[in-house]
Motif scaffolding. Structure first.
Motif: not given
Length: 231
Positions: A70-86
């Motif tokens: 059903e989601w064919k064509g869409s790709v996963w993002t990278d894993d999220f990073v820390d919200i502080t940008g550290s």
């Protein structure tokens, strides 16, 4: 209960493949507006990622179970990073995939969580008091007039509209809703049971363009190649 506060900041390019409330309110979902100095700011130099959001050929079934066909064509993002940008890697992984068609903007998320926990069941409760998944949509990327949606593992939603960020004085319009929202959650494990170890939970969302158009200051649904800012 573990806390996993991570974020993906992305410019979303819409690609093709084969406020409407009377009263603005402070408080409830976030702190009341105060001076900008009181709000922590992320580290400078964060590179904003770009995600190519594909048009779906068909409509996915919004049941909380991310079906690859059903989601064919869409790709996963990278894993999220820390919200502080550290630059620190979060203990638990979170990633998403996004897509669109003429009617909806779609978001699917997969969250690692060894102890899936949720307690809030009332719409527009302060959902971030539970572990939650949050989407921020700023159609023209100016950090003002943006939408926010929060959802917990029970599928309880808090949706609101921000005239401008809290650090700029707000306000938040809590009575704004994403009318026609489709949402679902599935849990790989057992909810609110600390005696075992869970794998996590999945979220599927379908947000109508006709609602996202209300304060977009641009065309919605978009055209191929348009860029929207989404966290």
């Amino acid at each position: 209960m573990s806390i996993n506060r991570t974020i993906l900041a992305a410019a979303v390019i819409l690609a093709a493949a084969a406020v409407s409330c009377e009263k603005a309110e402070d408080g409830g979902g976030r702190p009341e507006a105060v001076s900008g100095e009181e709000f922590p700011r992320p580290a400078e130099g964060i590179k904003r990622k770009v995600y190519h959001c594909q048009r779906l050929r068909g409509k996915p079934v919004i049941d909380g179970r991310i079906n690859e066909e059903e989601w064919k064509g869409s790709v996963w993002t990278d894993d999220f990073v820390d919200i502080t940008g550290s630059g620190d890697n979060p203990l638990l992984g979170t990633r998403v995939r996004m897509a669109w068609d003429d009617d909806y903007f779609y978001v699917a998320a997969k969250l690692e969580e060894p102890n899936v926990w949720a307690t809030l069941t009332e719409h527009d409760a302060v959902i971030w008091q539970d572990n939650d998944f949050e989407v921020f949509i700023d159609p023209d990327g100016d950090t003002h007039e943006y939408y926010e949606l929060e959802i917990n593992a029970l599928g309880t939603v808090f949706d609101l509209f921000l005239v401008k960020p809290y650090r700029d004085g707000g306000p938040a319009v809590h009575c704004w809703d994403i009318a026609g929202l489709k949402k679902a959650v599935s849990i790989d494990g057992t909810l609110n049971d600390p005696s075992d170890r869970d794998n996590g939970w999945e979220v599927e969302l379908a947000m109508p363009w006709k609602v996202l158009a209300e304060c977009a200051n641009r065309a919605a649904p978009p055209s191929e190649g348009d860029i929207w800012r989404i966290n």
